[in-house]
Scaffold this active site. Structure first.
Site, short mmCIF file in Angstrom:
data_model
loop_
_atom_site.label_atom_id
_atom_site.label_comp_id
_atom_site.label_asym_id
_atom_site.label_seq_id
_atom_site.Cartn_x
_atom_site.Cartn_y
_atom_site.Cartn_z
N HIS A 121 -19.03 -8.08 -12.65
CA HIS A 121 -17.59 -7.46 -12.10
C HIS A 121 -16.56 -7.36 -13.40
O HIS A 121 -16.55 -8.38 -14.32
CB HIS A 121 -17.07 -8.31 -11.03
CG HIS A 121 -17.88 -8.35 -10.01
ND1 HIS A 121 -18.45 -9.38 -9.00
CD2 HIS A 121 -18.06 -7.25 -9.09
CE1 HIS A 121 -19.10 -9.00 -8.15
NE2 HIS A 121 -19.00 -7.85 -8.15
N ASP A 123 -13.64 -8.00 -13.76
CA ASP A 123 -12.68 -9.12 -13.80
C ASP A 123 -13.06 -10.39 -14.00
O ASP A 123 -12.60 -11.66 -13.77
CB ASP A 123 -11.61 -8.99 -12.62
CG ASP A 123 -12.16 -9.13 -11.43
OD1 ASP A 123 -13.47 -8.90 -11.29
OD2 ASP A 123 -11.37 -9.39 -10.36
N ASN A 182 -22.08 -4.54 -7.46
CA ASN A 182 -22.49 -5.73 -6.76
C ASN A 182 -22.85 -5.16 -5.09
O ASN A 182 -23.05 -6.18 -4.28
CB ASN A 182 -22.26 -7.20 -6.78
CG ASN A 182 -23.28 -8.19 -6.33
OD1 ASN A 182 -24.56 -8.02 -6.86
ND2 ASN A 182 -23.05 -9.20 -5.82
N ARG A 183 -22.62 -3.97 -4.98
CA ARG A 183 -22.69 -3.56 -3.48
C ARG A 183 -23.36 -1.97 -3.38
O ARG A 183 -23.61 -1.39 -2.61
CB ARG A 183 -21.21 -3.13 -3.07
CG ARG A 183 -20.43 -4.33 -2.56
CD ARG A 183 -20.99 -5.02 -1.41
NE ARG A 183 -20.04 -6.08 -1.04
CZ ARG A 183 -19.87 -7.18 -1.79
NH1 ARG A 183 -20.36 -7.54 -2.79
NH2 ARG A 183 -18.88 -8.36 -1.12
N HIS A 222 -21.31 -15.04 -12.62
CA HIS A 222 -19.81 -14.54 -12.17
C HIS A 222 -18.87 -15.55 -12.26
O HIS A 222 -19.11 -16.60 -12.89
CB HIS A 222 -20.25 -14.34 -10.78
CG HIS A 222 -21.08 -13.20 -10.46
ND1 HIS A 222 -20.53 -11.85 -9.77
CD2 HIS A 222 -22.49 -13.12 -10.62
CE1 HIS A 222 -21.67 -11.05 -9.63
NE2 HIS A 222 -22.64 -11.69 -9.98
N TYR A 282 -21.12 -16.18 2.74
CA TYR A 282 -20.60 -15.15 3.32
C TYR A 282 -21.50 -14.05 3.17
O TYR A 282 -21.86 -13.70 1.87
CB TYR A 282 -19.25 -14.57 2.79
CG TYR A 282 -18.78 -14.46 1.64
CD1 TYR A 282 -18.75 -12.91 1.33
CD2 TYR A 282 -18.62 -15.36 0.67
CE1 TYR A 282 -18.82 -12.67 -0.08
CE2 TYR A 282 -18.48 -14.93 -0.70
CZ TYR A 282 -18.48 -13.69 -1.07
OH TYR A 282 -18.19 -13.29 -2.45
N GLU A 304 -22.26 -18.58 -10.06
CA GLU A 304 -20.69 -18.68 -10.31
C GLU A 304 -20.35 -19.88 -11.03
O GLU A 304 -20.44 -21.15 -11.07
CB GLU A 304 -20.11 -18.99 -8.80
CG GLU A 304 -20.37 -18.03 -7.86
CD GLU A 304 -19.75 -16.56 -7.98
OE1 GLU A 304 -18.77 -16.50 -8.74
OE2 GLU A 304 -19.97 -15.70 -7.14
#
Length: 481
Positions: A121, A123, A182-183, A222, A282, A304
């Site tokens: 990602h 950001d 990541n989708r 991440h 999630y 993460e």
């Protein structure tokens, strides 16, 4: 009248305050699934996801041009154990540079391959900085540090510091087309990403790379939380609950290796042990992690590694030190555990790209095309007993040979406080009166002992001659001490 004029301004300031709050749910892949019609963040377009990254926040981070220079400088400085190559280009045609680290970086070997991917990602730039530090640490410590030497000589490590260089430049989450990478991978439950024509070039590059290199395991870095995430990332009915893959125990072990080696990840109050199943956290769909496992036979974690998505550059050395041993131990665990071997054809003796399965696990690992080598990660064998320290070990299985394994467990200091189980003869091992004999029955015990001793002498003489011609061979039992 004055109060009514202030109401719109107050609401605007309140809205900005709420939208500026950090959200952990966005770390792994976007908005909370409850905001996406219950479909676990199907949407790949992120028009609303444009966080404000100021120049002050970006100061101290390498630009894409500086990162490219650093990668090639590393390749020149550490050419004896590395090579630099590109797996493709981003939407804006920036090369996706990879560093391979090995004692034979330009050769194919029957060794496991591991990949690290950062900056998925735009950001979340911490991964690109940490991965460059990892590469330089391995180069600086090769043949000096045992762990660095073990990794360089037994693994082909591939490092992609930035999967999403365009998003980094634009200071937002998605790529130049504002698509969450990541989708963007094909999903096992839904066909939303099956149209190849709509797949992003960065995603295509990763998919081709995985099919070409035959990775054993991998991890993507991440930011926005502090936890090691493992498959599955989604559920068939899009519900939020624990949804384990066939290798659930192995993934939990891998995630725990990272978390337990981290400075404080395992101390998390939100995630037990600093690890989580993705769907339980999630659900997301079209994620890179699940696709790697299903289509590449590659065991991938989503790591993460920073509570803040874009921390100040001054914090990067600390973040690196907190994650250094986790990254190294994750790599070393690929060598020190699991089952490794090769598959040959009986008629030609040549290696073949077969597959390996473990009974009870509905998942197979394919062997490499060149050497027929396979590397199957398995959970360690652990023996435990209340009152004793648990102990784990590895076993080596040879063809047509079983292995018996004994464990010798060390007390943990609480044995005297617990009641040990009764043995087969009905005695209690913690009874201080175990050998207490009443005086009136002493003669009975003495007579019994005399008879037993006489019988022992007679049988010993009789068996002595037999032992000269008949010997019992017993295989040596390995003992974990």
């Amino acid at each position: 009248m004055a109060i009514s004029r202030l109401q719109p301004l107050f609401l605007l300031l309140l809205l900005r305050a709420f939208t500026s709050l950090p959200t952990q749910a966005a770390a792994r892949g976007g908005q909370d699934p409850s905001e996406d019609g219950g479909h676990g963040s199907f949407s790949r377009n992120l028009l609303e996801d444009k966080p404000r990254i100021t120049e002050e926040m970006a100061r101290g981070y390498m630009s894409n041009a500086e990162l490219e220079t650093a990668i090639h400088a590393f390749g020149s400085r550490c050419s004896n154990i590395s090579r630099v190559y590109s797996i493709g280009k981003s939407v804006n045609h920036f090369p996706l540079w990879v560093i391979e680290i090995s004692d034979k970086p330009r050769e194919r070997e029957a060794e496991p391959a591991f990949k690290f991917i950062g900056n998925v990602h735009g950001d979340e730039p911490v991964g690109r900085e940490v991965l460059m530090r990892l590469a330089n640490w391995l180069c600086d410590n090769y043949l000096k540090d045992p762990l660095a030497t073990l990794i360089v000589e037994n693994i082909h490590l591939h490092i992609l510091p930035a999967m999403n260089p365009d998003g980094f430049t634009l200071r937002w989450r998605g790529n130049a087309n504002n698509i969450d990478l990541n989708r963007d991978f094909p999903d096992q439950f839904f066909s939303v990403n099956n149209d190849v024509n709509h797949r992003q070039p960065e995603t295509k590059a990763i998919m081709d790379w995985v099919k070409q290199e035959h990775f054993t395991a991998s991890a993507s870095l991440h930011g926005g939380a502090l936890v090691a995430n493992y498959p599955w990332d989604g559920t068939r009915d899009t519900g939020k609950r624990y949804y384990g893959c066939p290798d659930d125990k192995i993934f939990k072990h891998m995630a725990s290796v990272y978390s337990q080696s981290h400075y404080n990840m395992s101390l998390s109050k939100e995630f037990e042990g600093g690890i989580t199943n993705g769907a339980f956290w999630y659900p997301i769909y079209g994620g890179m992690q699940d696709w790697n496992y299903i289509h590449g036979g590659c065991f991938e974690l989503t790591l993460e590694i920073s509570d803040t998505k874009w921390p100040k550059a001054a914090e990067l050395p600390v973040i690196w030190e907190h994650n250094r041993m986790s990254m190294l131990n994750l790599l070393a665990s690929l060598i020190k555990s699991g089952v490794h071997g090769r598959i040959f054809a009986a008629d030609t003796g040549r290696p073949i790209p077969g597959s390996v399965m473990i009974m009870g696990i509905d998942s197979k690992v394919s062997a490499g095309r060149t050497f027929g080598d396979y590397h199957r990660i398995v959970a360690p064998v652990v023996a435990s007993m209340r009152g004793f320290r648990s102990k784990s070990t590895r076993i080596v299985l040879e063809q047509d040979q079983a292995v018996s394994l004994d464990f010798i467990l060390d007390p943990d200091g609480t044995r005297e406080q617990m009641k040990l189980p009764q043995n087969d003869w009905g005695c209690h091992c913690n009874n201080h009166k175990l050998f207490h004999i009443h005086e009136s029955h002493l003669w009975m015990y003495l007579l019994t002992m005399s008879l037993l001793l006489t019988l022992y002498v007679l049988f010993k003489r009789k068996m002595a001659s037999r032992l000269l011609t008949y010997r019992i061979y017993s295989p040596r039992r390995p003992v974990a001490v």
